[in-house]
Design a protein around this motif. Structure first.
Motif, PDB file in Angstrom:
ATOM      1  N   GLN A  32       0.829  -1.203   0.000  1.00  0.00           N
ATOM      2  CA  GLN A  32       0.000   0.000   0.000  1.00  0.00           C
ATOM      3  C   GLN A  32       0.866   1.256   0.000  1.00  0.00           C
ATOM      4  O   GLN A  32       1.950   1.283   0.584  1.00  0.00           O
ATOM      5  N   LEU A  33       0.381   2.275  -0.682  1.00  0.00           N
ATOM      6  CA  LEU A  33       1.112   3.528  -0.841  1.00  0.00           C
ATOM      7  C   LEU A  33       0.407   4.675  -0.115  1.00  0.00           C
ATOM      8  O   LEU A  33      -0.823   4.713  -0.060  1.00  0.00           O
ATOM      9  N   PRO A  34       1.184   5.625   0.393  1.00  0.00           N
ATOM     10  CA  PRO A  34       0.573   6.847   0.945  1.00  0.00           C
ATOM     11  C   PRO A  34      -0.144   7.611  -0.173  1.00  0.00           C
ATOM     12  O   PRO A  34       0.234   7.500  -1.347  1.00  0.00           O
ATOM     13  N   ALA A  35      -1.122   8.383   0.181  1.00  0.00           N
ATOM     14  CA  ALA A  35      -1.925   9.113  -0.809  1.00  0.00           C
ATOM     15  C   ALA A  35      -1.083   9.976  -1.738  1.00  0.00           C
ATOM     16  O   ALA A  35      -1.377  10.097  -2.925  1.00  0.00           O
ATOM     17  N   ILE A  65      -5.798   1.884 -18.305  1.00  0.00           N
ATOM     18  CA  ILE A  65      -6.939   1.583 -17.437  1.00  0.00           C
ATOM     19  C   ILE A  65      -6.536   0.562 -16.381  1.00  0.00           C
ATOM     20  O   ILE A  65      -6.861   0.718 -15.197  1.00  0.00           O
ATOM     21  N   ILE A  66      -5.800  -0.463 -16.781  1.00  0.00           N
ATOM     22  CA  ILE A  66      -5.371  -1.510 -15.847  1.00  0.00           C
ATOM     23  C   ILE A  66      -4.362  -0.941 -14.839  1.00  0.00           C
ATOM     24  O   ILE A  66      -4.440  -1.233 -13.646  1.00  0.00           O
ATOM     25  N   VAL A  67      -3.435  -0.132 -15.311  1.00  0.00           N
ATOM     26  CA  VAL A  67      -2.459   0.484 -14.405  1.00  0.00           C
ATOM     27  C   VAL A  67      -3.190   1.392 -13.416  1.00  0.00           C
ATOM     28  O   VAL A  67      -2.863   1.415 -12.225  1.00  0.00           O
ATOM     29  N   ASP A  68      -4.201   2.110 -13.877  1.00  0.00           N
ATOM     30  CA  ASP A  68      -4.979   2.968 -12.993  1.00  0.00           C
ATOM     31  C   ASP A  68      -5.721   2.133 -11.941  1.00  0.00           C
ATOM     32  O   ASP A  68      -5.811   2.534 -10.782  1.00  0.00           O
ATOM     33  N   GLN A  69      -6.236   0.982 -12.339  1.00  0.00           N
ATOM     34  CA  GLN A  69      -6.898   0.101 -11.379  1.00  0.00           C
ATOM     35  C   GLN A  69      -5.920  -0.371 -10.308  1.00  0.00           C
ATOM     36  O   GLN A  69      -6.252  -0.412  -9.119  1.00  0.00           O
ATOM     37  N   LEU A  70      -4.690  -0.718 -10.736  1.00  0.00           N
ATOM     38  CA  LEU A  70      -3.670  -1.115  -9.767  1.00  0.00           C
ATOM     39  C   LEU A  70      -3.332   0.067  -8.863  1.00  0.00           C
ATOM     40  O   LEU A  70      -3.202  -0.091  -7.646  1.00  0.00           O
ATOM     41  N   ASN A  71      -3.199   1.241  -9.438  1.00  0.00           N
ATOM     42  CA  ASN A  71      -2.917   2.451  -8.665  1.00  0.00           C
ATOM     43  C   ASN A  71      -3.978   2.659  -7.585  1.00  0.00           C
ATOM     44  O   ASN A  71      -3.653   2.915  -6.424  1.00  0.00           O
ATOM     45  N   GLU A  72      -5.223   2.551  -7.957  1.00  0.00           N
ATOM     46  CA  GLU A  72      -6.312   2.726  -6.989  1.00  0.00           C
ATOM     47  C   GLU A  72      -6.238   1.672  -5.895  1.00  0.00           C
ATOM     48  O   GLU A  72      -6.413   1.986  -4.712  1.00  0.00           O
ATOM     49  N   ALA A  73      -5.961   0.436  -6.273  1.00  0.00           N
ATOM     50  CA  ALA A  73      -5.880  -0.654  -5.285  1.00  0.00           C
ATOM     51  C   ALA A  73      -4.712  -0.429  -4.328  1.00  0.00           C
ATOM     52  O   ALA A  73      -4.828  -0.710  -3.127  1.00  0.00           O
ATOM     53  N   LEU A  74      -3.596   0.097  -4.838  1.00  0.00           N
ATOM     54  CA  LEU A  74      -2.424   0.329  -3.994  1.00  0.00           C
ATOM     55  C   LEU A  74      -2.598   1.536  -3.068  1.00  0.00           C
ATOM     56  O   LEU A  74      -1.801   1.723  -2.153  1.00  0.00           O
ATOM     57  N   GLU A  76      -5.712   2.124  -1.565  1.00  0.00           N
ATOM     58  CA  GLU A  76      -6.944   1.894  -0.806  1.00  0.00           C
ATOM     59  C   GLU A  76      -6.798   2.278   0.658  1.00  0.00           C
ATOM     60  O   GLU A  76      -7.672   2.947   1.213  1.00  0.00           O
ATOM     61  N   ASP A  77      -5.714   1.862   1.300  1.00  0.00           N
ATOM     62  CA  ASP A  77      -5.551   2.142   2.730  1.00  0.00           C
ATOM     63  C   ASP A  77      -5.444   3.640   3.001  1.00  0.00           C
ATOM     64  O   ASP A  77      -5.878   4.102   4.061  1.00  0.00           O
ATOM     65  N   SER A  78      -4.884   4.386   2.079  1.00  0.00           N
ATOM     66  CA  SER A  78      -4.729   5.822   2.302  1.00  0.00           C
ATOM     67  C   SER A  78      -6.072   6.573   2.195  1.00  0.00           C
ATOM     68  O   SER A  78      -6.158   7.721   2.632  1.00  0.00           O
TER      69      SER A  78
END
Length: 81
Positions: A32-35, A65-74, A76-78
């Protein structure tokens, strides 16, 4: 010739990572990544992986689109308050 639409499993394969559903879920939950951190700035990518992600984002095609989906998933915690 039929072109296959990219999926998250294809993205992980292109990044040289385990592309099983369980491995993808584990990667996302443990990376997970910080916002404020962009997906391409994450310290766990190799230079090649970082370049691949940046190129796909800039392409603004189906891979973006797929990279953006991964970005959003990474991120989530933030987003959880």
């Amino acid at each position: 010739m039929t072109q296959v639409r990219p999926r998250m499993t294809h993205l992980f394969e292109q990044l040289g990572l385990d592309s099983s559903e369980q491995a993808i879920q584990l990667f996302i939950s443990t990376h997970q990544l910080p916002a404020a951190t962009k997906i391409t700035e994450a310290d766990y990518w190799s230079a090649g992986q970082r370049q691949f992600l940046a190129e796909k984002i800039k392409s603004d095609g189906e891979w973006a689109i797929i990279v953006d989906q991964l970005n959003e998933a990474l991120h989530e915690d933030s987003l959880i308050q």
